[in-house]
Design a protein around this motif. Structure first.
Motif, PDB file in Angstrom:
ATOM      1  N   ALA A 285       0.826  -1.206   0.000  1.00 55.53           N
ATOM      2  CA  ALA A 285       0.000   0.000   0.000  1.00 55.53           C
ATOM      3  C   ALA A 285       0.857   1.250   0.000  1.00 55.53           C
ATOM      4  CB  ALA A 285      -0.927  -0.008   1.214  1.00 55.53           C
ATOM      5  N   GLU A 286       1.986   1.228   0.706  1.00 57.76           N
ATOM      6  CA  GLU A 286       2.861   2.408   0.743  1.00 57.76           C
ATOM      7  C   GLU A 286       3.413   2.720  -0.642  1.00 57.76           C
ATOM      8  OE1 GLU A 286       6.326   4.788   0.787  1.00 57.76           O
ATOM      9  OE2 GLU A 286       6.390   2.621   0.390  1.00 57.76           O
ATOM     10  N   ARG A 287       3.683   1.692  -1.437  1.00 59.29           N
ATOM     11  CA  ARG A 287       4.202   1.927  -2.783  1.00 59.29           C
ATOM     12  C   ARG A 287       3.149   2.562  -3.679  1.00 59.29           C
ATOM     13  NH1 ARG A 287       8.116  -3.199  -4.437  1.00 59.29           N
ATOM     14  NH2 ARG A 287       9.604  -2.912  -2.726  1.00 59.29           N
ATOM     15  N   THR A 343      -6.316   4.037   1.878  1.00 57.74           N
ATOM     16  CA  THR A 343      -5.908   5.118   0.977  1.00 57.74           C
ATOM     17  C   THR A 343      -5.671   4.581  -0.429  1.00 57.74           C
ATOM     18  OG1 THR A 343      -4.817   6.204   2.853  1.00 57.74           O
ATOM     19  CG2 THR A 343      -4.267   7.004   0.663  1.00 57.74           C
ATOM     20  N   ALA A 344      -5.025   3.418  -0.523  1.00 57.36           N
ATOM     21  CA  ALA A 344      -4.803   2.802  -1.832  1.00 57.36           C
ATOM     22  C   ALA A 344      -6.127   2.446  -2.502  1.00 57.36           C
ATOM     23  CB  ALA A 344      -3.936   1.553  -1.672  1.00 57.36           C
ATOM     24  N   ALA A 345      -7.111   2.004  -1.701  1.00 57.02           N
ATOM     25  CA  ALA A 345      -8.428   1.682  -2.263  1.00 57.02           C
ATOM     26  C   ALA A 345      -9.091   2.917  -2.843  1.00 57.02           C
ATOM     27  CB  ALA A 345      -9.311   1.074  -1.173  1.00 57.02           C
ATOM     28  N   ILE A 346      -8.991   4.021  -2.138  1.00 53.59           N
ATOM     29  CA  ILE A 346      -9.617   5.261  -2.608  1.00 53.59           C
ATOM     30  C   ILE A 346      -8.986   5.735  -3.908  1.00 53.59           C
ATOM     31  CG2 ILE A 346      -9.930   7.709  -2.031  1.00 53.59           C
ATOM     32  CD1 ILE A 346     -10.189   6.813   0.913  1.00 53.59           C
ATOM     33  N   ARG A 347      -7.691   5.508  -4.057  1.00 53.44           N
ATOM     34  CA  ARG A 347      -7.000   5.957  -5.270  1.00 53.44           C
ATOM     35  C   ARG A 347      -7.127   4.971  -6.428  1.00 53.44           C
ATOM     36  NH1 ARG A 347      -1.264   8.550  -3.226  1.00 53.44           N
ATOM     37  NH2 ARG A 347      -2.133  10.208  -1.924  1.00 53.44           N
ATOM     38  N   ALA A 348      -7.568   3.746  -6.139  1.00 52.15           N
ATOM     39  CA  ALA A 348      -7.664   2.743  -7.203  1.00 52.15           C
ATOM     40  C   ALA A 348      -8.707   3.165  -8.239  1.00 52.15           C
ATOM     41  CB  ALA A 348      -8.022   1.391  -6.606  1.00 52.15           C
ATOM     42  N   THR A 349      -8.469   2.753  -9.479  1.00 55.08           N
ATOM     43  CA  THR A 349      -9.341   3.177 -10.585  1.00 55.08           C
ATOM     44  C   THR A 349     -10.348   2.118 -11.000  1.00 55.08           C
ATOM     45  OG1 THR A 349      -7.663   2.423 -12.151  1.00 55.08           O
ATOM     46  CG2 THR A 349      -7.606   4.752 -11.493  1.00 55.08           C
ATOM     47  N   THR A 350     -10.225   0.911 -10.457  1.00 56.25           N
ATOM     48  CA  THR A 350     -11.174  -0.146 -10.798  1.00 56.25           C
ATOM     49  C   THR A 350     -11.844  -0.671  -9.542  1.00 56.25           C
ATOM     50  OG1 THR A 350      -9.456  -1.859 -10.654  1.00 56.25           O
ATOM     51  CG2 THR A 350      -9.852  -0.848 -12.814  1.00 56.25           C
ATOM     52  N   TRP A 351     -13.061  -1.170  -9.723  1.00 55.15           N
ATOM     53  CA  TRP A 351     -13.845  -1.648  -8.581  1.00 55.15           C
ATOM     54  C   TRP A 351     -13.162  -2.795  -7.850  1.00 55.15           C
ATOM     55  CZ3 TRP A 351     -15.814  -6.543  -7.836  1.00 55.15           C
ATOM     56  CH2 TRP A 351     -16.664  -6.690  -6.731  1.00 55.15           C
ATOM     57  N   TRP A 352     -12.652  -3.781  -8.585  1.00 53.91           N
ATOM     58  CA  TRP A 352     -12.083  -4.960  -7.931  1.00 53.91           C
ATOM     59  C   TRP A 352     -10.822  -4.629  -7.153  1.00 53.91           C
ATOM     60  CZ3 TRP A 352      -7.228  -6.873  -9.018  1.00 53.91           C
ATOM     61  CH2 TRP A 352      -6.618  -6.432 -10.206  1.00 53.91           C
ATOM     62  N   ARG A 353     -10.032  -3.657  -7.641  1.00 51.71           N
ATOM     63  CA  ARG A 353      -8.851  -3.242  -6.857  1.00 51.71           C
ATOM     64  C   ARG A 353      -9.279  -2.550  -5.566  1.00 51.71           C
ATOM     65  NH1 ARG A 353      -6.443  -2.005 -12.060  1.00 51.71           N
ATOM     66  NH2 ARG A 353      -4.580  -3.322 -12.383  1.00 51.71           N
ATOM     67  N   ARG A 354     -10.292  -1.693  -5.667  1.00 52.00           N
ATOM     68  CA  ARG A 354     -10.782  -1.032  -4.452  1.00 52.00           C
ATOM     69  C   ARG A 354     -11.280  -2.060  -3.442  1.00 52.00           C
ATOM     70  NH1 ARG A 354     -12.696   2.883  -8.165  1.00 52.00           N
ATOM     71  NH2 ARG A 354     -14.717   1.842  -8.328  1.00 52.00           N
ATOM     72  N   MET A 355     -11.990  -3.055  -3.932  1.00 48.22           N
ATOM     73  CA  MET A 355     -12.538  -4.080  -3.044  1.00 48.22           C
ATOM     74  C   MET A 355     -11.423  -4.845  -2.323  1.00 48.22           C
ATOM     75  SD  MET A 355     -13.266  -7.572  -2.696  1.00 48.22           S
ATOM     76  CE  MET A 355     -13.339  -8.291  -4.337  1.00 48.22           C
ATOM     77  N   LEU A 356     -10.382  -5.225  -3.064  1.00 47.81           N
ATOM     78  CA  LEU A 356      -9.281  -5.971  -2.450  1.00 47.81           C
ATOM     79  C   LEU A 356      -8.525  -5.124  -1.428  1.00 47.81           C
ATOM     80  CD1 LEU A 356      -7.841  -7.938  -5.514  1.00 47.81           C
ATOM     81  CD2 LEU A 356      -9.228  -8.821  -3.622  1.00 47.81           C
ATOM     82  N   TRP A 357      -8.305  -3.849  -1.735  1.00 48.22           N
ATOM     83  CA  TRP A 357      -7.610  -2.979  -0.784  1.00 48.22           C
ATOM     84  C   TRP A 357      -8.455  -2.718   0.455  1.00 48.22           C
ATOM     85  CZ3 TRP A 357      -2.739  -2.638  -0.753  1.00 48.22           C
ATOM     86  CH2 TRP A 357      -1.973  -2.496  -1.910  1.00 48.22           C
TER      87      TRP A 357
END
Length: 543
Positions: A285-287, A343-357
């Protein structure tokens, strides 16, 4: 002005919601120990004069008791509301700190509130037996709120306020602060980090600004020295905690039995796996977030604290470590992993990435461990459902806020998560305490003869102001005093708390005047009974 007011109101409402979940308790954990100590200090030496817990305070190096006693003298009200009021204030400080962290990482107002709410769901820290949000109004919980606020200030490069908040935490519980002070020093040295603050209003604009790296280091160091000096001056020899002693084999046996959470060799393999997984989440997440590297210092200290505790406590047998309890720093791994993964979830551009974060933010409050011993279908489905629903685009204004706010009620309702028992402070137990306070001598000694490891005796002690001969919760003081550990173990065995019932005559010979039973008595004169408890006089009452 309206936006600032709305923000402050929202953070205060969120603070109030956390008293529902993750929750709030009193006299179910360490307040069972602190309350009798403060009652005796407030009311005088005759109160609980023969209770070994109240007469051996370990609060010399904290202002927790001094502040609470001073507030009681000023207000005249009981300790419970005084401690709850302080708990609310320090929780609000921690929630404000989470908001500042979020805004420093560049999140908008709605996004920052989502992160703050998710991190406020709390997490039980397996292994050292601590919490990111303590249920009880205890020094460690107060210190954590101030430390999170300190990190929030430091991310905004307000180092005077960051150091002041960390110093306040030090005055309440110094051992909790050791992972944060190095982080503040590292942050003060950094010159190229600037908070990616959104343009939305926040209650920090008028605070002291960055003074330059050299002065920042000096400011942080000065606050640390002043806080440490204040603790030492405030103690004035009132503490006799062993510092340079080693733990004898018999004492280690008692401490391992009563406080196994201090000994990392007693931890289950799932605990170690949890911190490996959460560290991996944190680094990944830090990266993505590209937060300043110094923000990882508390988590790195937490990871380092595991082998450090093993060496200093289990190999060197340094008695200070059972008091300092360095492995409790692992809570920063979980807390910061949740903050940065959200924070990484909020910045993600796709639904599945947000869900995993988002999964860690929901999974940990529900299941505690990243890899639990069993995977319950209901809890697993709830975590994935909440993460999936809340992974909607954050640009949809207040929709994600509504979904995330529902988690405070959905998690305890649908998963059955119960962070603590709610059936301990019963009317029946209060009746016993009231009867004892009104009908027995202040020097009377009680024993809950069939309580075993129950927490009810400690509640009785604090409410009745009558001494207990022995109880399970007070055995935690074996971490501080070897003579107390010996006395506690002797009394624990003598009263049959390990192996079975002891006759009334034997209990009376130990100096116990009253025995409280839930089940059948082993003798004595019945002096009080209600639907749950029976009190028997088994020894000569003192004048």
């Amino acid at each position: 002005m309206i936006s600032r007011f709305a923000l402050v109101a929202a953070l205060l409402v969120l603070t109030a919601v956390t008293f529902y979940f993750p929750g709030h308790t009193y006299l179910q954990s360490d307040t069972q120990v602190y309350a009798p100590m403060m009652e005796r200090a407030y009311a005088g030496p005759r109160v609980l004069a023969v209770d070994p817990v109240a007469t051996r305070p370990h609060t010399g190096l904290t202002f927790y008791d001094d502040v609470s006693i001073a507030l009681r003298r000023l207000s005249g009200i009981r300790f419970e509301p005084i401690l709850i009021a302080q708990q609310f204030i320090f929780r609000a400080m921690g929630i404000w700190g989470l908001w500042l962290i979020a805004t420093a990482l560049g999140l908008s107002g709605v996004e920052a509130f989502c992160l703050t709410a998710l991190a406020s769901l709390g997490a039980a820290i397996a292994g050292p037996s601590v919490l990111t949000i303590e249920y009880e109004p205890v020094p460690r919980g107060f210190a954590m709120g101030a430390l999170v606020l300190s990190i929030g200030f430091a991310l905004h490069r307000r180092f005077a306020w960051a150091a002041a908040a960390a110093a306040l935490a030090t005055l309440f519980h110094a051992p909790t602060t050791w992972p944060v002070w190095p982080a503040l020093i590292a942050a003060a040295f950094r010159r190229n980090w600037r908070p990616l603050t959104s343009h939305e209003p926040e209650p920090i604009r008028d605070l002291a600004r960055d003074a330059g790296s050299g002065r920042n280091v000096l400011i942080v160091s000065a606050f640390f020295v002043v806080a440490l000096a204040a603790l030492l001056i405030g103690a004035r020899g009132s503490t006799s905690l062993p510092v340079f002693e080693t733990i004898a084999p018999w004492l280690e046996q008692v401490q391992r039995m009563r406080s196994s959470y201090n000994w990392v060799s007693e931890w289950k393999w799932q605990f170690f796996a949890h911190y490996v997984v959460m560290s991996a989440v944190l680094i990944a997440a830090e990266r993505v977030v590209r937060a300043p590297r110094w923000l990882l210092v508390p988590a790195a200290a937490g990871l380092l604290s595991i082998p450090l505790s093993w060496i200093l406590l289990e190999q060197m047998k340094w008695s200070l470590m059972t008091q300092f309890q360095p492995a409790r720093a692992v809570l920063w791994i979980t807390l910061l992993a949740i903050v940065l993964s959200t924070t990484a979830a909020i910045r993600a551009t796709t639904w599945w990435r947000r869900m995993l974060w988002l999964l860690p933010a929901f999974w940990i409050p529900i299941r505690t461990l990243a890899i639990p011993e069993t995977f319950g279908l209901r809890e697993t489905m709830l975590a994935f459902t909440l993460a999936s629903i809340c992974a909607v685009p954050m640009s949809r204004k207040w929709m994600p806020v509504s979904f995330i706010s529902l988690a405070f009620f959905a998690i305890p309702y649908f998963s059955g998560v119960q962070n603590y028992r709610t059936d301990l402070r019963t009317p029946e137990l209060a009746q016993v305490a009231d009867w004892a306070r009104e009908n027995t001598s202040p020097d009377a000694v009680f024993l809950f003869a069939d309580a075993k490891r129950s927490l009810e005796p400690g509640i009785f002690r604090a409410d009745s102001l009558r001494a207990l001969y022995v109880d399970w919760k007070s055995g935690g003081q074996a971490n501080y005093f070897a003579d107390f550990a010996q006395q506690w173990k002797t009394r624990w065995n003598a009263t049959g708390q390990c192996e079975g019932g002891v006759s009334a005559a034997e209990l009376g010979a130990l100096g116990i005047q009253y025995a409280v039973f839930k089940g059948s008595s082993t003798g004595g004169e019945l002096v009080f009974r209600n639907s749950r408890y029976a009190v028997y006089r088994i020894g000569a009452a003192r004048n």
